[in-house]
Design an enzyme around this catalytic site. Sequence first.
Site, PDB file in Angstrom:
ATOM      1  N   ASP A 260      -8.527  -6.084  -5.316  1.00  0.00           N
ATOM      2  CA  ASP A 260      -8.211  -4.826  -4.597  1.00  0.00           C
ATOM      3  C   ASP A 260      -8.817  -3.967  -5.209  1.00  0.00           C
ATOM      4  O   ASP A 260      -8.442  -3.398  -6.404  1.00  0.00           O
ATOM      5  CB  ASP A 260      -6.621  -4.863  -4.782  1.00  0.00           C
TER       6      ASP A 260
ATOM      7  N   HIS B 160      -7.810  -5.329  -0.795  1.00  0.00           N
ATOM      8  CA  HIS B 160      -6.680  -4.737  -0.469  1.00  0.00           C
ATOM      9  C   HIS B 160      -6.033  -5.191   0.693  1.00  0.00           C
ATOM     10  O   HIS B 160      -4.631  -5.364   0.757  1.00  0.00           O
ATOM     11  CB  HIS B 160      -6.953  -3.224  -0.542  1.00  0.00           C
ATOM     12  N   ASP B 161      -6.807  -5.368   1.846  1.00  0.00           N
ATOM     13  CA  ASP B 161      -6.219  -5.738   3.147  1.00  0.00           C
ATOM     14  C   ASP B 161      -5.613  -7.288   2.808  1.00  0.00           C
ATOM     15  O   ASP B 161      -4.928  -7.626   3.858  1.00  0.00           O
ATOM     16  CB  ASP B 161      -7.272  -5.820   4.222  1.00  0.00           C
TER      17      ASP B 161
ATOM     18  N   ARG C 233     -12.846   5.888   8.656  1.00  0.00           N
ATOM     19  CA  ARG C 233     -12.496   4.401   8.768  1.00  0.00           C
ATOM     20  C   ARG C 233     -13.548   3.566   8.029  1.00  0.00           C
ATOM     21  O   ARG C 233     -13.085   2.579   7.203  1.00  0.00           O
ATOM     22  CB  ARG C 233     -12.054   4.056  10.135  1.00  0.00           C
TER      23      ARG C 233
ATOM     24  N   SER D 274       0.761  -1.146   0.004  1.00  0.00           N
ATOM     25  CA  SER D 274       0.061  -0.096  -0.045  1.00  0.00           C
ATOM     26  C   SER D 274       1.026   1.277   0.016  1.00  0.00           C
ATOM     27  O   SER D 274       1.840   1.457  -1.117  1.00  0.00           O
ATOM     28  CB  SER D 274      -0.973  -0.025   1.193  1.00  0.00           C
TER      29      SER D 274
HETATM   30  C1  LIG Z   1      -0.560  -0.178  16.822  1.00  0.00           C
HETATM   31  C2  LIG Z   1      -0.790  -1.218  15.695  1.00  0.00           C
HETATM   32  O1  LIG Z   1      -1.789  -2.052  15.621  1.00  0.00           O
HETATM   33  S1  LIG Z   1       0.033  -1.049  14.277  1.00  0.00           S
HETATM   34  C3  LIG Z   1      -1.237  -1.222  13.392  1.00  0.00           C
HETATM   35  C4  LIG Z   1      -1.495  -2.510  12.888  1.00  0.00           C
HETATM   36  N1  LIG Z   1      -2.503  -2.491  11.934  1.00  0.00           N
HETATM   37  C5  LIG Z   1      -2.313  -2.208  10.643  1.00  0.00           C
HETATM   38  O2  LIG Z   1      -1.364  -2.277  10.137  1.00  0.00           O
HETATM   39  C6  LIG Z   1      -3.555  -2.189   9.968  1.00  0.00           C
HETATM   40  C7  LIG Z   1      -3.886  -3.280   9.036  1.00  0.00           C
HETATM   41  N2  LIG Z   1      -4.362  -4.262  10.030  1.00  0.00           N
HETATM   42  C8  LIG Z   1      -5.509  -4.454   9.770  1.00  0.00           C
HETATM   43  O3  LIG Z   1      -6.379  -3.716   8.981  1.00  0.00           O
HETATM   44  C9  LIG Z   1      -6.179  -5.590  10.598  1.00  0.00           C
HETATM   45  O4  LIG Z   1      -5.723  -6.117  11.561  1.00  0.00           O
HETATM   46  C10 LIG Z   1      -6.258  -6.761   9.522  1.00  0.00           C
HETATM   47  C11 LIG Z   1      -6.795  -6.407   8.299  1.00  0.00           C
HETATM   48  C12 LIG Z   1      -5.030  -7.340   9.297  1.00  0.00           C
HETATM   49  C13 LIG Z   1      -7.390  -7.870   9.931  1.00  0.00           C
HETATM   50  O5  LIG Z   1      -8.565  -7.029  10.397  1.00  0.00           O
HETATM   51  P1  LIG Z   1      -9.130  -7.331  11.736  1.00  0.00           P
HETATM   52  O6  LIG Z   1      -9.786  -6.061  12.224  1.00  0.00           O
HETATM   53  O7  LIG Z   1      -8.173  -7.840  12.678  1.00  0.00           O
HETATM   54  O8  LIG Z   1      -9.987  -8.542  11.463  1.00  0.00           O
HETATM   55  P2  LIG Z   1     -11.564  -8.345  10.957  1.00  0.00           P
HETATM   56  O9  LIG Z   1     -11.602  -7.278   9.934  1.00  0.00           O
HETATM   57  O10 LIG Z   1     -12.237  -9.662  10.530  1.00  0.00           O
HETATM   58  O11 LIG Z   1     -12.348  -7.645  12.403  1.00  0.00           O
HETATM   59  C14 LIG Z   1     -12.333  -8.662  13.384  1.00  0.00           C
HETATM   60  C15 LIG Z   1     -12.745  -7.842  14.673  1.00  0.00           C
HETATM   61  O12 LIG Z   1     -14.037  -7.378  14.530  1.00  0.00           O
HETATM   62  C16 LIG Z   1     -15.001  -7.839  15.569  1.00  0.00           C
HETATM   63  N3  LIG Z   1     -16.190  -7.886  14.972  1.00  0.00           N
HETATM   64  C17 LIG Z   1     -16.407  -9.080  13.579  1.00  0.00           C
HETATM   65  N4  LIG Z   1     -18.085  -8.733  13.389  1.00  0.00           N
HETATM   66  C18 LIG Z   1     -18.383  -7.778  14.232  1.00  0.00           C
HETATM   67  C19 LIG Z   1     -19.766  -7.169  14.229  1.00  0.00           C
HETATM   68  N5  LIG Z   1     -20.545  -7.687  13.419  1.00  0.00           N
HETATM   69  N6  LIG Z   1     -19.924  -6.267  15.331  1.00  0.00           N
HETATM   70  C20 LIG Z   1     -18.794  -5.751  15.897  1.00  0.00           C
HETATM   71  N7  LIG Z   1     -17.392  -6.475  15.756  1.00  0.00           N
HETATM   72  C21 LIG Z   1     -17.139  -7.339  14.954  1.00  0.00           C
HETATM   73  C22 LIG Z   1     -14.195  -8.969  15.884  1.00  0.00           C
HETATM   74  O13 LIG Z   1     -14.925  -9.243  17.177  1.00  0.00           O
HETATM   75  C23 LIG Z   1     -12.781  -8.699  15.915  1.00  0.00           C
HETATM   76  O14 LIG Z   1     -12.696  -7.745  17.225  1.00  0.00           O
HETATM   77  P3  LIG Z   1     -11.236  -7.474  17.660  1.00  0.00           P
HETATM   78  O15 LIG Z   1     -10.523  -7.025  16.661  1.00  0.00           O
HETATM   79  O16 LIG Z   1     -11.583  -6.846  18.841  1.00  0.00           O
HETATM   80  O17 LIG Z   1     -10.614  -8.998  18.046  1.00  0.00           O
HETATM   81  N1  LIG Z   2      -5.854  -1.408   6.413  1.00  0.00           N
HETATM   82  C1  LIG Z   2      -4.269  -1.008   6.646  1.00  0.00           C
HETATM   83  C2  LIG Z   2      -4.004  -1.023   5.225  1.00  0.00           C
HETATM   84  C3  LIG Z   2      -4.082   0.234   4.161  1.00  0.00           C
HETATM   85  O1  LIG Z   2      -3.768   0.558   3.213  1.00  0.00           O
HETATM   86  C4  LIG Z   2      -4.181   0.423   7.481  1.00  0.00           C
HETATM   87  O2  LIG Z   2      -5.007   0.736   7.741  1.00  0.00           O
HETATM   88  O3  LIG Z   2      -2.894   0.379   7.463  1.00  0.00           O
END
Ligand SMILES: CC(=O)SCCNC(=O)CCNC(=O)[C@H](O)C(C)(C)COP(=O)(O)OP(=O)(O)OC[C@H]1O[C@@H](n2cnc3c(N)ncnc32)[C@H](O)[C@@H]1OP(=O)(O)O
Ligand SMILES: N[C@@H](CCO)C(=O)O
Length: 354
Positions: A302, A331-332, A215, A150
């Site tokens: 994506d 994309h993710d 977001r 990204s």
């Molecule tokens: C400080 C740092 O974290 S550094 C930054 C790290 N993050 C990044 O780089 C951003 C990139 N990472 C991400 O975008 C995400 O972690 C990803 C894409 C890797 C995975 O997405 P996630 O949000 O973990 O998974 P997903 O999209 O499936 O969502 C799961 C969460 O939604 C919750 N959820 C799922 N369905 C629902 C619903 N209907 N209503 C409410 N909550 C829900 C789950 O309980 C889970 O909660 P949790 O995150 O508290 O465990």
């Molecule tokens: N979902 C990731 C990647 C966005 O390009 C983030 O929030 O950093």
Amino acid sequence: MTTSIPFTQNPKKVSDSLHYYRHSDEFCLESGETLNEVQIAYQTFGTLNQDKSNVVWVCHALTANADPIQWWPGLIGYNYLINPEEHFIVCANILGSCYGTTGPRDFDPNTGERYLSNFPNITIRDQVKAHILLRKHLEIERIHLGMGGSTGGQQILEWVIEEPIFDKLFVIATSAQSSPWGKAIRAAQRMAIEADPSFYSSSVNGGKKGMEAARAMALLSYRTPSTFNQSQKDDNEALDNYRAESYQRYQGLKLSHRFDARSYYVLGKAMDTHNVGRGRGSVQKALATIKAETLIIGIEGDILFPIEDQQIIAEHLPNSTFKIIQSDYGHDGFLIETQKISEILKPFLSNESN
Ligand SMILES: CC(=O)SCCNC(=O)CCNC(=O)[C@H](O)C(C)(C)COP(=O)(O)OP(=O)(O)OC[C@H]1O[C@@H](n2cnc3c(N)ncnc32)[C@H](O)[C@@H]1OP(=O)(O)O
Ligand SMILES: N[C@@H](CCO)C(=O)O
């Protein structure tokens, strides 16, 4: 110098192995504005080998921090392809972010006040300039692998054109210039943040409700209909309180607990500036100067960085391999499909061409 306290409401989010490089000279931005006493937060993992030939520099995406072992598990970390046993892994929090590197919630040394909405517009090239300052501070002259997804991939492409010091590059779900489509997606998000009056206030947490809406919009470009339709089904009787809405609201809240709205705003504008051809004749001419062996991966589905964006890169790089992976996540997927990515990256890294 007012020490910038890394922004997080969740201390575990800021790893205890975070280091800081404080740059005492003026930092001149592409806009002509300057920042003073820029602080760069970074992490390193592993040991630099004798001939300094094992550096892997990871450039992070929009809301990530300097700890790729935390946000890119399965690809980076002990027992994974990019690992501290073999590599000297470096990752810096990007300029404008809120995980330790200078950004809007930090104190402007000229005024003693937090920048907040007065933080200057920055570009991807400015973010790369900060990476270069850190590289020099760490006395790293050559980078064996530069990698990013990204906007992390955008930084890598800018960097290698600025400094041809990379043996290999791996970029995924990224582009050589930001498309009008991407700019439109981020503009809508900024409009949501601007609609939150607290964004313009002096509150250090201003804009958070707007960022929650932003977001939720962003997620529609980071995912695909199938991820929602598979995981957020309602029963036939539902007339309100749909799971998809609850998910969107939760994801907004989740980000607002760990990220700063003004950083989100500034980093989105920085993504809009991305164009490797600016001041270099054209995107094609700029890409043609990249001699490093490059692996480019695109993700089917994506919608933020469609496959065409990666095809353009592949077409104009003299020494590149282009692969497409499938992911329900769109994309993710670059953060999630680490098994599929590793299966492609491993042979790319092991070939002896470089
Ligand atoms: C400080 C740092 O974290 S550094 C930054 C790290 N993050 C990044 O780089 C951003 C990139 N990472 C991400 O975008 C995400 O972690 C990803 C894409 C890797 C995975 O997405 P996630 O949000 O973990 O998974 P997903 O999209 O499936 O969502 C799961 C969460 O939604 C919750 N959820 C799922 N369905 C629902 C619903 N209907 N209503 C409410 N909550 C829900 C789950 O309980 C889970 O909660 P949790 O995150 O508290 O465990
Ligand atoms: N979902 C990731 C990647 C966005 O390009 C983030 O929030 O950093």
